[in-house]
Scaffold this motif. Structure first.
Motif, mmCIF file in Angstrom:
data_model
loop_
_atom_site.group_PDB
_atom_site.id
_atom_site.type_symbol
_atom_site.label_atom_id
_atom_site.label_comp_id
_atom_site.label_asym_id
_atom_site.label_seq_id
_atom_site.Cartn_x
_atom_site.Cartn_y
_atom_site.Cartn_z
ATOM 1 N N LYS A 74 0.832 -1.205 0.000
ATOM 2 C CA LYS A 74 0.000 0.000 0.000
ATOM 3 C C LYS A 74 0.866 1.255 0.000
ATOM 4 O O LYS A 74 0.519 2.277 -0.608
ATOM 5 N N PHE A 86 -13.234 -11.002 -6.759
ATOM 6 C CA PHE A 86 -13.505 -10.226 -5.555
ATOM 7 C C PHE A 86 -14.954 -10.392 -5.069
ATOM 8 O O PHE A 86 -15.402 -9.666 -4.192
ATOM 9 N N GLN A 87 -15.657 -11.357 -5.656
ATOM 10 C CA GLN A 87 -17.054 -11.579 -5.297
ATOM 11 C C GLN A 87 -17.213 -12.794 -4.397
ATOM 12 O O GLN A 87 -16.402 -13.725 -4.442
ATOM 13 N N GLU A 113 -5.543 -16.971 -4.699
ATOM 14 C CA GLU A 113 -5.977 -16.424 -3.409
ATOM 15 C C GLU A 113 -4.951 -15.466 -2.806
ATOM 16 O O GLU A 113 -5.292 -14.424 -2.250
ATOM 17 N N ILE A 152 -5.058 -12.181 -4.721
ATOM 18 C CA ILE A 152 -6.275 -11.426 -4.386
ATOM 19 C C ILE A 152 -6.092 -10.692 -3.064
ATOM 20 O O ILE A 152 -6.423 -9.505 -2.942
ATOM 21 N N ALA A 153 -5.537 -11.388 -2.078
ATOM 22 C CA ALA A 153 -5.303 -10.771 -0.762
ATOM 23 C C ALA A 153 -4.353 -9.590 -0.890
ATOM 24 O O ALA A 153 -4.551 -8.533 -0.257
ATOM 25 N N ASN A 154 -3.318 -9.736 -1.715
ATOM 26 C CA ASN A 154 -2.342 -8.659 -1.885
ATOM 27 C C ASN A 154 -2.964 -7.454 -2.579
ATOM 28 O O ASN A 154 -2.727 -6.302 -2.185
ATOM 29 N N VAL A 155 -3.769 -7.699 -3.600
ATOM 30 C CA VAL A 155 -4.446 -6.604 -4.306
ATOM 31 C C VAL A 155 -5.390 -5.861 -3.362
ATOM 32 O O VAL A 155 -5.457 -4.629 -3.368
ATOM 33 N N ARG A 156 -6.094 -6.617 -2.514
ATOM 34 C CA ARG A 156 -6.996 -5.987 -1.543
ATOM 35 C C ARG A 156 -6.232 -5.053 -0.612
ATOM 36 O O ARG A 156 -6.702 -3.950 -0.286
ATOM 37 N N LYS A 157 -5.054 -5.488 -0.199
ATOM 38 C CA LYS A 157 -4.240 -4.662 0.716
ATOM 39 C C LYS A 157 -3.729 -3.409 0.022
ATOM 40 O O LYS A 157 -3.829 -2.300 0.550
ATOM 41 N N ASN A 189 -6.766 -1.248 -0.885
ATOM 42 C CA ASN A 189 -7.699 -1.055 0.219
ATOM 43 C C ASN A 189 -9.124 -1.398 -0.194
ATOM 44 O O ASN A 189 -10.057 -0.616 0.004
ATOM 45 N N ILE A 190 -9.296 -2.625 -0.735
ATOM 46 C CA ILE A 190 -10.641 -3.050 -1.173
ATOM 47 C C ILE A 190 -11.014 -4.351 -0.458
ATOM 48 O O ILE A 190 -10.189 -5.015 0.125
#
Length: 222
Positions: A38, A111-112, A210, A213-218, A221-222
């Motif tokens: 981030k 992301f769903q 997986e 996805i976790a890294n992209v969310r971090k 910030n999603i």
């Protein structure tokens, strides 16, 4: 800035993947500055590199370009992949917008929630086979050429191949009712620059797992 374009994004497909595809198809070497945290994203924001505080961002020809559509239009125009006149450009734009709509639905899937994802995979499959792919099948038939617009490779062809391969990851036989698209896929996949991009070890990104996805969310910030 001179030299290779520099792509700023996470180590994932997302909105940058079509930029990678277009540069690769044009035979243009590019560098990637991968955002891993981030803080990496925030640094781009605070140092004034991002016009609207968003990525993708591509450094090219002395510009720090943002907004995916603007980036892609510039690259397509620069490398002669955007038609010979306004009419051809309009057709390319229409075809690209269709594949963009389809790919946008696919990009949202990881992301769903599982139940929503399952429902949307069925919807994407239905839309691909009844709304989008019939348009391109008919275009190839009516046009009678190897390419969608004019008689040379364009951004529309590259984008359609990307969309086909993404959709086949959801349903491997998605083109079963579209013989002209099957042939198109074979032709485009054998364009030397595209064939190189499709080989293992290229800068093409795999589907999200997986961990990714976790890294992209971090990062976002999603």
């Amino acid at each position: 800035m001179s030299g290779k374009p520099v792509l700023h994004y996470a180590n994932t497909r997302g909105r940058m993947e079509s930029v990678r595809w277009l540069l690769a198809a044009a035979g243009v070497e590019f560098e990637e500055r991968i955002m891993k945290t981030k803080d990496d994203f925030q640094k781009l924001r605070t140092d004034g590199s991002l016009l609207f505080q968003q990525v993708p961002m591509v450094e090219i020809d002395g510009m720090k370009m943002v907004q995916t559509r603007a980036i892609l239009c510039y690259i397509a125009g620069k490398y002669n992949l955007y038609g010979k006149d306004l009419k051809e450009r309009a057709w390319i734009d229409m075809y690209v917008e269709g594949t963009t709509d389809l790919m946008g639905m696919i990009m949202a899937l990881p992301f769903q929630a599982a139940d929503v994802k399952e429902k949307n995979i069925a919807l994407i499959t239905e839309r691909a086979t009844t709304r989008y792919f019939p348009v391109y099948e008919k275009a190839l038939k009516d046009h009678g050429q190897d390419y969608l617009v004019g008689n040379k490779l364009s951004w529309a062809d590259i984008h359609l191949l990307e969309a086909i391969l993404m959709t086949e990851e959801l349903k491997s036989d998605i083109l079963s009712a579209f013989p002209l698209l099957q042939a198109f896929k074979g032709r485009m996949s054998n364009v030397p620059t595209i064939k190189k991009f499709l080989q293992p070890g290229s800068q093409r990104k795999p589907p999200l797992d997986e961990k990714s996805i976790a890294n992209v969310r971090k990062i976002f910030n999603i």
